[in-house]
Design a protein around this motif. Structure first.
Motif, PDB file in Angstrom:
ATOM      1  N   SER A 137      -6.455  -6.770  -1.868  1.00  0.00           N
ATOM      2  CA  SER A 137      -6.825  -5.357  -1.846  1.00  0.00           C
ATOM      3  C   SER A 137      -6.581  -4.827  -3.258  1.00  0.00           C
ATOM      4  O   SER A 137      -6.128  -5.567  -4.130  1.00  0.00           O
ATOM      5  CB  SER A 137      -6.049  -4.593  -0.777  1.00  0.00           C
ATOM      6  OG  SER A 137      -4.686  -4.820  -0.914  1.00  0.00           O
ATOM      7  N   ILE A 138      -6.915  -3.572  -3.470  1.00  0.00           N
ATOM      8  CA  ILE A 138      -6.782  -3.035  -4.827  1.00  0.00           C
ATOM      9  C   ILE A 138      -5.306  -2.867  -5.159  1.00  0.00           C
ATOM     10  O   ILE A 138      -4.826  -3.326  -6.191  1.00  0.00           O
ATOM     11  CB  ILE A 138      -7.557  -1.706  -4.968  1.00  0.00           C
ATOM     12  CG1 ILE A 138      -9.060  -1.969  -4.785  1.00  0.00           C
ATOM     13  CG2 ILE A 138      -7.281  -1.072  -6.331  1.00  0.00           C
ATOM     14  CD1 ILE A 138      -9.935  -0.741  -4.798  1.00  0.00           C
ATOM     15  N   GLU A 139      -4.582  -2.240  -4.248  1.00  0.00           N
ATOM     16  CA  GLU A 139      -3.139  -2.102  -4.445  1.00  0.00           C
ATOM     17  C   GLU A 139      -2.456  -3.378  -3.968  1.00  0.00           C
ATOM     18  O   GLU A 139      -3.080  -4.214  -3.323  1.00  0.00           O
ATOM     19  CB  GLU A 139      -2.622  -0.901  -3.640  1.00  0.00           C
ATOM     20  CG  GLU A 139      -3.360   0.409  -3.915  1.00  0.00           C
ATOM     21  CD  GLU A 139      -3.127   0.948  -5.315  1.00  0.00           C
ATOM     22  OE1 GLU A 139      -2.236   0.417  -6.014  1.00  0.00           O
ATOM     23  OE2 GLU A 139      -3.842   1.887  -5.709  1.00  0.00           O
ATOM     24  N   TRP A 140      -1.155  -3.452  -4.246  1.00  0.00           N
ATOM     25  CA  TRP A 140      -0.438  -4.667  -3.838  1.00  0.00           C
ATOM     26  C   TRP A 140       0.183  -4.548  -2.456  1.00  0.00           C
ATOM     27  O   TRP A 140       0.694  -5.510  -1.913  1.00  0.00           O
ATOM     28  CB  TRP A 140       0.596  -5.048  -4.902  1.00  0.00           C
ATOM     29  CG  TRP A 140      -0.020  -5.981  -5.913  1.00  0.00           C
ATOM     30  CD1 TRP A 140      -1.289  -5.895  -6.407  1.00  0.00           C
ATOM     31  CD2 TRP A 140       0.561  -7.144  -6.497  1.00  0.00           C
ATOM     32  NE1 TRP A 140      -1.534  -6.921  -7.271  1.00  0.00           N
ATOM     33  CE2 TRP A 140      -0.408  -7.707  -7.352  1.00  0.00           C
ATOM     34  CE3 TRP A 140       1.802  -7.748  -6.396  1.00  0.00           C
ATOM     35  CZ2 TRP A 140      -0.171  -8.869  -8.095  1.00  0.00           C
ATOM     36  CZ3 TRP A 140       2.045  -8.897  -7.137  1.00  0.00           C
ATOM     37  CH2 TRP A 140       1.056  -9.450  -7.979  1.00  0.00           C
ATOM     38  N   THR A 185     -10.448 -10.552  -6.337  1.00  0.00           N
ATOM     39  CA  THR A 185     -11.447  -9.624  -5.807  1.00  0.00           C
ATOM     40  C   THR A 185     -10.946  -9.071  -4.470  1.00  0.00           C
ATOM     41  O   THR A 185     -10.085  -9.664  -3.823  1.00  0.00           O
ATOM     42  CB  THR A 185     -12.778 -10.351  -5.528  1.00  0.00           C
ATOM     43  OG1 THR A 185     -12.498 -11.476  -4.684  1.00  0.00           O
ATOM     44  CG2 THR A 185     -13.443 -10.828  -6.796  1.00  0.00           C
ATOM     45  N   LYS A 186     -11.492  -7.937  -4.069  1.00  0.00           N
ATOM     46  CA  LYS A 186     -11.257  -7.399  -2.727  1.00  0.00           C
ATOM     47  C   LYS A 186     -12.560  -7.516  -1.961  1.00  0.00           C
ATOM     48  O   LYS A 186     -13.550  -6.964  -2.424  1.00  0.00           O
ATOM     49  CB  LYS A 186     -10.840  -5.938  -2.792  1.00  0.00           C
ATOM     50  CG  LYS A 186     -10.774  -5.293  -1.392  1.00  0.00           C
ATOM     51  CD  LYS A 186     -10.409  -3.840  -1.425  1.00  0.00           C
ATOM     52  CE  LYS A 186     -10.370  -3.309   0.012  1.00  0.00           C
ATOM     53  NZ  LYS A 186      -9.873  -1.954   0.099  1.00  0.00           N
ATOM     54  N   PRO A 187     -12.650  -8.095  -0.803  1.00  0.00           N
ATOM     55  CA  PRO A 187     -11.652  -8.973  -0.226  1.00  0.00           C
ATOM     56  C   PRO A 187     -11.607 -10.302  -0.988  1.00  0.00           C
ATOM     57  O   PRO A 187     -12.520 -10.546  -1.750  1.00  0.00           O
ATOM     58  CB  PRO A 187     -12.179  -9.163   1.197  1.00  0.00           C
ATOM     59  CG  PRO A 187     -13.660  -9.036   1.103  1.00  0.00           C
ATOM     60  CD  PRO A 187     -13.879  -8.049  -0.013  1.00  0.00           C
ATOM     61  N   LYS A 208       7.583   1.160   4.579  1.00  0.00           N
ATOM     62  CA  LYS A 208       7.596   2.061   3.425  1.00  0.00           C
ATOM     63  C   LYS A 208       6.528   3.136   3.586  1.00  0.00           C
ATOM     64  O   LYS A 208       6.770   4.326   3.394  1.00  0.00           O
ATOM     65  CB  LYS A 208       7.343   1.266   2.124  1.00  0.00           C
ATOM     66  CG  LYS A 208       8.602   0.575   1.599  1.00  0.00           C
ATOM     67  CD  LYS A 208       8.304  -0.648   0.735  1.00  0.00           C
ATOM     68  CE  LYS A 208       7.736  -0.353  -0.619  1.00  0.00           C
ATOM     69  NZ  LYS A 208       7.514  -1.605  -1.402  1.00  0.00           N
ATOM     70  N   ARG A 209       5.342   2.706   3.975  1.00  0.00           N
ATOM     71  CA  ARG A 209       4.248   3.665   4.156  1.00  0.00           C
ATOM     72  C   ARG A 209       4.574   4.710   5.212  1.00  0.00           C
ATOM     73  O   ARG A 209       4.282   5.892   5.053  1.00  0.00           O
ATOM     74  CB  ARG A 209       2.973   2.934   4.601  1.00  0.00           C
ATOM     75  CG  ARG A 209       2.202   2.356   3.469  1.00  0.00           C
ATOM     76  CD  ARG A 209       1.021   1.543   3.972  1.00  0.00           C
ATOM     77  NE  ARG A 209       0.281   1.069   2.824  1.00  0.00           N
ATOM     78  CZ  ARG A 209      -0.678   1.754   2.224  1.00  0.00           C
ATOM     79  NH1 ARG A 209      -1.058   2.913   2.686  1.00  0.00           N
ATOM     80  NH2 ARG A 209      -1.267   1.276   1.159  1.00  0.00           N
ATOM     81  N   VAL A 210       5.170   4.243   6.312  1.00  0.00           N
ATOM     82  CA  VAL A 210       5.480   5.176   7.395  1.00  0.00           C
ATOM     83  C   VAL A 210       6.557   6.162   6.943  1.00  0.00           C
ATOM     84  O   VAL A 210       6.452   7.371   7.194  1.00  0.00           O
ATOM     85  CB  VAL A 210       5.887   4.405   8.669  1.00  0.00           C
ATOM     86  CG1 VAL A 210       6.425   5.352   9.729  1.00  0.00           C
ATOM     87  CG2 VAL A 210       4.696   3.620   9.216  1.00  0.00           C
TER      88      VAL A 210
HETATM   89  P1  XMP Z   1      -6.680  -0.955  -1.186  1.00  0.00           P
HETATM   90  O1  XMP Z   1      -5.350  -1.293  -1.739  1.00  0.00           O
HETATM   91  O2  XMP Z   1      -6.670  -0.715   0.292  1.00  0.00           O
HETATM   92  O3  XMP Z   1      -7.064   0.433  -1.812  1.00  0.00           O
HETATM   93  O4  XMP Z   1      -7.764  -1.899  -1.586  1.00  0.00           O
HETATM   94  C1  XMP Z   1      -8.302   1.037  -1.681  1.00  0.00           C
HETATM   95  C2  XMP Z   1      -8.233   2.394  -2.331  1.00  0.00           C
HETATM   96  O5  XMP Z   1      -7.418   3.275  -1.549  1.00  0.00           O
HETATM   97  C3  XMP Z   1      -6.295   3.694  -2.292  1.00  0.00           C
HETATM   98  N1  XMP Z   1      -5.181   3.672  -1.357  1.00  0.00           N
HETATM   99  C4  XMP Z   1      -4.690   4.761  -0.747  1.00  0.00           C
HETATM  100  N2  XMP Z   1      -4.989   6.049  -0.884  1.00  0.00           N
HETATM  101  N3  XMP Z   1      -3.341   6.628   0.684  1.00  0.00           N
HETATM  102  C5  XMP Z   1      -4.312   6.988  -0.171  1.00  0.00           C
HETATM  103  O6  XMP Z   1      -4.557   8.185  -0.311  1.00  0.00           O
HETATM  104  C6  XMP Z   1      -2.968   5.355   0.879  1.00  0.00           C
HETATM  105  O7  XMP Z   1      -2.086   5.062   1.670  1.00  0.00           O
HETATM  106  C7  XMP Z   1      -3.680   4.368   0.111  1.00  0.00           C
HETATM  107  N4  XMP Z   1      -3.595   3.026   0.024  1.00  0.00           N
HETATM  108  C8  XMP Z   1      -4.529   2.619  -0.888  1.00  0.00           C
HETATM  109  C9  XMP Z   1      -6.167   2.713  -3.418  1.00  0.00           C
HETATM  110  O8  XMP Z   1      -5.527   3.289  -4.542  1.00  0.00           O
HETATM  111  C10 XMP Z   1      -7.605   2.363  -3.700  1.00  0.00           C
HETATM  112  O9  XMP Z   1      -8.234   3.343  -4.479  1.00  0.00           O
END
Ligand code: XMP
Length: 502
Positions: free
Chosen positions: A498-501, A493-495, A285-287
């Protein structure tokens, strides 16, 4: 300024950040550029992944270094290198000492003024100092009596541990003590930093046209205003990928209007949702999103000569896409997909914020005159709601998230919690469970509410929101959002989460 020489440790940038936090101007240089560091007030040699005994181990022109006549601090590899330069030796070892150690200063003065005995410091090295060089004295040991900090003469210091990481509890103070030994240090002012960024942008861009994607988030907004301020030829493009929050596209357009930055808005939601249809895999999805983003850009701008991105330092380390980096890949941040890396090789990518952490970007934005309500917006990821919707993405799922999220965020704002939390959102757990709604069986999804505090997104803790607030949000969601019959609060918590799912 403080010149930080980068020997390749993954923490080098943190040294720069700590020095800036302490209020002094710091700049990163490659060791081979030692002759071109201007007039530093102090020099720090960073750690590095290599052994000093390796034939390709990075070296330093010691005569030149001494010639500056300023205090020098060697951290980890930096200390070992200094010890060799002063005539000592270093022993290579296959065993790595990694993790916490106790610090025992020999005397409570100089670098260790005010530092408590047994203070935890963080080690990450394999080589150790064997013989000490000329005029060398040991100024701190670990719990086993092994020297972990050295001093040569009046102004050369070495420390084996990493003072720049938060796991070294009094590390910042030790760095500060070192900086206090310097005579003249320029203070770090975001204003000066801004000026320097603008100069660099002008130099790099010249009269080329820069395309810059804006999302309405803090990073890309600050970037667009910065480029505007630098007076370069910039086209700011807002791609609505169909993954924005409720009414967000309108809000973004209004905000840029307020900022006096002209943007071109493109509604590409159908294209993105079409490409994402049926794809449940988070990395894929990200790619898809990352590549499509560039496609839409390039289709819009034709042959853009440069692309500017609001990449921040945490994005750079977490993606570990950099060939030199030894950090392991956690996930592909959407601004680090292969297409962009290819452009980067051609020197067509401009990432002026890549040295900064989020709070520093906000400070920069402030100095650019961006209003607080825009700067204090919570971070929102580039791939938008896609990373808050595990599994397949459909318009129906996105609309459910939008409604839940709007209810949650509005409640946080009403109760004065929005500015107290670092990031908050409602996501979707696309698993149907049985419930009762209006005397009837319901079989619907769950929403997960997440609110975290964080300093730099590298670590995060969930927020203890008042139960009454959670109850109000939950009631509203259950009553108003069709498709949801369960509201969960994410207490991870992270770790390790992560913040997002995704
Ligand atoms: P995670 O989920 O990695 O998120 O703990 C850490 C912070 O990064 C943001 N996030 C992104 N921001 N592109 C971005 O610009 C991305 O692909 C992306 N993935 C996560 C997330 O909202 C959080 O603030």
């Amino acid at each position: 300024h403080v010149a930080v020489l980068d020997f390749g440790s993954q923490y080098t940038q943190l040294i720069v950040r700590r020095v800036r936090e302490l209020g002094f101007f710091a700049k990163l240089y490659q060791p081979e550029d030692l002759a071109e560091i201007g007039k530093p007030g102090a020099i720090i040699l960073s750690g590095g992944p290599m052994s000093t005994s390796h034939p390709d181990a990075p070296d330093i022109d010691f005569e030149l270094l001494k010639g500056y006549g300023v205090p020098v601090l060697g951290v980890c590899y930096g200390m070992q290198l200094l010890n060799i330069k002063f005539g000592g030796s270093v022993e290579a070892s296959d065993r790595r000492e990694y993790g916490p150690a106790g610090l025992y200063p020999v005397a409570c003065e100089g670098l260790y003024e005010g530092i408590t005995d047994k203070s935890q410091v963080w080690m990450s090295h394999s080589d150790t100092v064997k013989n000490l060089g000329e005029s060398c004295k040991v100024i701190a040991k670990n719990q086993h009596g092994t020297p972990v900090s050295l001093q040569w003469g009046e102004s050369f210091y070495g420390i084996q541990f990493h003072p720049e990481v938060t796991h070294s509890h009094e590390g910042t103070r030790i760095l500060h003590n070192f900086l206090l030994t310097a005579k003249e240090l320029e203070p770090f002012r975001i204003e000066d930093f801004k000026r320097e960024l603008i100069e660099n942008i002008k130099k790099t861009v010249g009269d080329k046209q820069v395309v810059c994607g804006v999302s309405g988030g803090v990073d890309s907004t600050v970037l667009a205003v910065l480029l505007n301020e630098a007076g370069v030829n910039v086209r700011a493009i807002f791609v609505d990928q169909g993954l924005m929050r409720k009414n967000e596209a309108e809000e973004v357009k209004n905000n840029f209007h307020r900022l006096g930055v002209e943007i071109e808005a493109i509604d590409a939601s159908k294209l993105f949702l079409g490409a994402l249809a049926g794809e449940p895999d988070p990395e894929k999805k990200r790619v898809i999103i990352g590549n499509l983003f560039i496609d839409v850009f390039w289709d819009t701008v034709g042959n853009a000569e440069m692309l500017a991105q609001g990449t921040l330092y945490p994005d750079v380390i977490e993606s570990a896409s950099n060939d030199k980096s030894k950090a392991s890949k956690i996930k592909t941040h959407h601004n680090r997909v292969d297409r962009i890396l290819e452009l980067q090789k051609q020197g067509k990518v401009l990432e002026p914020l890549a040295e900064l952490f989020k709070d520093e970007v906000r400070e920069l934005g402030h100095s650019l005159g961006i209003p607080d309500d825009i700067l204090n917006r919570h971070p929102f990821p580039g791939p938008g709601l896609a990373v808050r919707c595990p599994g397949e993405i459909t318009l129906e799922r996105l609309n459910v998230i939008r409604d839940c999220d709007a209810i949650f965020i509005n409640a946080l704002k009403e109760h004065g919690w929005y500015d107290k939390v670092w990031q908050a959102y409602a996501g979707l757990i696309p698993v149907k469970t049985v419930g009762v709604k209006g005397d009837e069986r319901s079989y619907e999804w769950a929403t997960n509410l997440r609110a975290v505090i964080s300093e730099d997104a590298m670590t995060a803790d969930w927020v203890e929101l008042p139960p009454s607030l959670l109850r109000e949000v939950s009631n509203k969601i259950l009553n108003e959002v069709s498709g949801i019959n369960r509201v969960l609060y994410d207490i991870s918590t992270k770790p390790p989460a992560s913040i997002e799912w995704e």
